[in-house]
Scaffold this motif. Structure first.
Motif, PDB file in Angstrom:
ATOM      1  N   LEU A 106     -13.278   0.278   0.339  1.00  0.00           N
ATOM      2  CA  LEU A 106     -12.503  -0.028   1.533  1.00  0.00           C
ATOM      3  C   LEU A 106     -13.812  -0.139   2.858  1.00  0.00           C
ATOM      4  O   LEU A 106     -15.021   0.714   2.727  1.00  0.00           O
ATOM      5  CB  LEU A 106     -11.935   0.696   2.234  1.00  0.00           C
ATOM      6  CG  LEU A 106     -10.309   0.659   1.467  1.00  0.00           C
ATOM      7  CD1 LEU A 106      -9.342   1.245   2.231  1.00  0.00           C
ATOM      8  CD2 LEU A 106      -9.494  -0.192   1.288  1.00  0.00           C
ATOM      9  N   ILE A 154      -5.286  -0.122   7.452  1.00  0.00           N
ATOM     10  CA  ILE A 154      -4.844   0.303   6.525  1.00  0.00           C
ATOM     11  C   ILE A 154      -4.003   1.345   7.626  1.00  0.00           C
ATOM     12  O   ILE A 154      -2.939   1.725   7.024  1.00  0.00           O
ATOM     13  CB  ILE A 154      -4.906   0.129   5.349  1.00  0.00           C
ATOM     14  CG1 ILE A 154      -5.681  -0.543   4.302  1.00  0.00           C
ATOM     15  CG2 ILE A 154      -4.073   2.143   4.276  1.00  0.00           C
ATOM     16  CD1 ILE A 154      -3.834  -0.674   3.650  1.00  0.00           C
ATOM     17  N   VAL A 155      -5.147   2.309   8.095  1.00  0.00           N
ATOM     18  CA  VAL A 155      -4.627   3.346   8.812  1.00  0.00           C
ATOM     19  C   VAL A 155      -3.500   2.763  10.499  1.00  0.00           C
ATOM     20  O   VAL A 155      -2.553   3.900   9.990  1.00  0.00           O
ATOM     21  CB  VAL A 155      -5.864   4.213   9.623  1.00  0.00           C
ATOM     22  CG1 VAL A 155      -5.047   4.748  10.282  1.00  0.00           C
ATOM     23  CG2 VAL A 155      -6.617   4.827   8.279  1.00  0.00           C
ATOM     24  N   ASP A 188       0.843  -0.847   0.054  1.00  0.00           N
ATOM     25  CA  ASP A 188       0.203  -0.403  -0.326  1.00  0.00           C
ATOM     26  C   ASP A 188       0.818   1.361   0.142  1.00  0.00           C
ATOM     27  O   ASP A 188       0.740   2.118  -0.643  1.00  0.00           O
ATOM     28  CB  ASP A 188      -1.020  -0.171   1.384  1.00  0.00           C
ATOM     29  CG  ASP A 188      -1.550   1.336   0.661  1.00  0.00           C
ATOM     30  OD1 ASP A 188      -2.512   1.679   0.048  1.00  0.00           O
ATOM     31  OD2 ASP A 188      -2.060   1.638   1.948  1.00  0.00           O
ATOM     32  N   GLN A 234     -10.531  -3.002   6.566  1.00  0.00           N
ATOM     33  CA  GLN A 234      -9.681  -2.751   6.164  1.00  0.00           C
ATOM     34  C   GLN A 234      -9.571  -1.121   6.115  1.00  0.00           C
ATOM     35  O   GLN A 234      -8.270  -0.972   6.146  1.00  0.00           O
ATOM     36  CB  GLN A 234      -9.972  -2.772   4.532  1.00  0.00           C
ATOM     37  CG  GLN A 234     -10.849  -4.116   3.827  1.00  0.00           C
ATOM     38  CD  GLN A 234     -11.403  -4.244   2.287  1.00  0.00           C
ATOM     39  OE1 GLN A 234     -11.888  -3.316   2.255  1.00  0.00           O
ATOM     40  NE2 GLN A 234     -10.457  -5.253   1.823  1.00  0.00           N
ATOM     41  N   GLU A 235     -10.299  -0.355   6.170  1.00  0.00           N
ATOM     42  CA  GLU A 235      -9.486   1.167   6.446  1.00  0.00           C
ATOM     43  C   GLU A 235      -8.750   1.209   7.579  1.00  0.00           C
ATOM     44  O   GLU A 235      -7.871   1.749   8.047  1.00  0.00           O
ATOM     45  CB  GLU A 235     -11.132   2.073   5.884  1.00  0.00           C
ATOM     46  CG  GLU A 235     -10.268   3.924   6.564  1.00  0.00           C
ATOM     47  CD  GLU A 235     -11.220   4.232   6.194  1.00  0.00           C
ATOM     48  OE1 GLU A 235     -11.583   5.509   6.432  1.00  0.00           O
ATOM     49  OE2 GLU A 235     -12.390   3.998   5.691  1.00  0.00           O
ATOM     50  N   CYS A 263      -7.868  -0.861  -3.426  1.00  0.00           N
ATOM     51  CA  CYS A 263      -8.748  -0.884  -4.596  1.00  0.00           C
ATOM     52  C   CYS A 263      -8.206   0.376  -4.870  1.00  0.00           C
ATOM     53  O   CYS A 263      -7.775   1.033  -4.671  1.00  0.00           O
ATOM     54  CB  CYS A 263      -9.653  -0.598  -3.445  1.00  0.00           C
ATOM     55  SG  CYS A 263     -10.246   0.446  -2.163  1.00  0.00           S
ATOM     56  N   ARG A 304     -10.429   3.101  -5.191  1.00  0.00           N
ATOM     57  CA  ARG A 304     -10.793   4.545  -4.403  1.00  0.00           C
ATOM     58  C   ARG A 304     -10.600   4.253  -2.611  1.00  0.00           C
ATOM     59  O   ARG A 304     -11.456   2.848  -2.613  1.00  0.00           O
ATOM     60  CB  ARG A 304     -12.597   4.543  -4.593  1.00  0.00           C
ATOM     61  CG  ARG A 304     -12.283   5.548  -6.246  1.00  0.00           C
ATOM     62  CD  ARG A 304     -13.665   5.769  -6.766  1.00  0.00           C
ATOM     63  NE  ARG A 304     -14.201   4.540  -7.014  1.00  0.00           N
ATOM     64  CZ  ARG A 304     -14.957   4.328  -7.027  1.00  0.00           C
ATOM     65  NH1 ARG A 304     -16.653   5.702  -6.647  1.00  0.00           N
ATOM     66  NH2 ARG A 304     -16.481   3.538  -6.945  1.00  0.00           N
ATOM     67  N   GLN A 305     -10.511   5.031  -1.962  1.00  0.00           N
ATOM     68  CA  GLN A 305     -10.751   4.714  -0.269  1.00  0.00           C
ATOM     69  C   GLN A 305     -11.831   4.319  -0.069  1.00  0.00           C
ATOM     70  O   GLN A 305     -12.704   3.583   1.221  1.00  0.00           O
ATOM     71  CB  GLN A 305      -9.822   6.232   0.293  1.00  0.00           C
ATOM     72  CG  GLN A 305     -10.319   6.177   2.514  1.00  0.00           C
ATOM     73  CD  GLN A 305      -8.476   5.623   2.151  1.00  0.00           C
ATOM     74  OE1 GLN A 305      -7.683   5.162   1.257  1.00  0.00           O
ATOM     75  NE2 GLN A 305      -8.565   4.945   3.389  1.00  0.00           N
ATOM     76  N   SER A 306     -12.884   5.468  -0.657  1.00  0.00           N
ATOM     77  CA  SER A 306     -14.130   4.876  -0.259  1.00  0.00           C
ATOM     78  C   SER A 306     -14.558   3.753  -0.612  1.00  0.00           C
ATOM     79  O   SER A 306     -15.935   2.944   0.399  1.00  0.00           O
ATOM     80  CB  SER A 306     -15.276   5.597  -0.721  1.00  0.00           C
ATOM     81  OG  SER A 306     -15.097   5.294  -2.380  1.00  0.00           O
ATOM     82  N   HIS A 328      -2.442  -0.543  -4.138  1.00  0.00           N
ATOM     83  CA  HIS A 328      -3.501  -0.034  -2.969  1.00  0.00           C
ATOM     84  C   HIS A 328      -4.200  -1.511  -2.916  1.00  0.00           C
ATOM     85  O   HIS A 328      -4.955  -2.218  -3.955  1.00  0.00           O
ATOM     86  CB  HIS A 328      -4.043   0.946  -3.342  1.00  0.00           C
ATOM     87  CG  HIS A 328      -3.636   2.513  -2.931  1.00  0.00           C
ATOM     88  ND1 HIS A 328      -3.052   2.204  -2.170  1.00  0.00           N
ATOM     89  CD2 HIS A 328      -3.191   2.958  -4.382  1.00  0.00           C
ATOM     90  CE1 HIS A 328      -1.954   3.848  -2.266  1.00  0.00           C
ATOM     91  NE2 HIS A 328      -2.310   3.687  -3.735  1.00  0.00           N
ATOM     92  N   ARG A 369      -0.154   1.710   9.142  1.00  0.00           N
ATOM     93  CA  ARG A 369       1.297   2.662   8.669  1.00  0.00           C
ATOM     94  C   ARG A 369       1.500   3.470   9.349  1.00  0.00           C
ATOM     95  O   ARG A 369       2.344   4.407   9.266  1.00  0.00           O
ATOM     96  CB  ARG A 369      -0.213   3.645   7.270  1.00  0.00           C
ATOM     97  CG  ARG A 369      -0.406   3.633   6.308  1.00  0.00           C
ATOM     98  CD  ARG A 369      -1.104   4.910   5.275  1.00  0.00           C
ATOM     99  NE  ARG A 369      -1.547   4.353   4.333  1.00  0.00           N
ATOM    100  CZ  ARG A 369      -2.642   5.113   2.968  1.00  0.00           C
ATOM    101  NH1 ARG A 369      -3.478   5.722   3.785  1.00  0.00           N
ATOM    102  NH2 ARG A 369      -3.600   4.035   2.453  1.00  0.00           N
TER     103      ARG A 369
END
Length: 54
Positions: free
Chosen positions: A30, A38-39, A17, A34-35, A24, A26-28, A22, A42
């Motif tokens: 996810l 990732i956050v 990522d 999943q979001e 997907c 678009r972030q929307s 990534h 990171r």
């Protein structure tokens, strides 16, 4: 969640990522899980990257 981020598979997903591959387009697209993954991943990745090794 935190245990998966410590595995090689979890770390590889976060590195991919970070490098532009990534989950997907678009972030929307996810899911909230999943979001969050990732956050959280990171922040751990940046923490590891900013460590000063002696």
């Amino acid at each position: 969640m935190n245990l998966f981020l410590k595995t090689n598979e979890g770390k590889n997903i976060i590195w991919l990522d970070y490098c532009g591959y990534h989950l997907c387009d678009r972030q929307s697209d996810l899911t909230w899980y999943q979001e969050y993954f990732i956050v959280k991943g990171r922040s751990k990745l940046y923490e590891e990257m900013n460590k000063v090794k002696k």
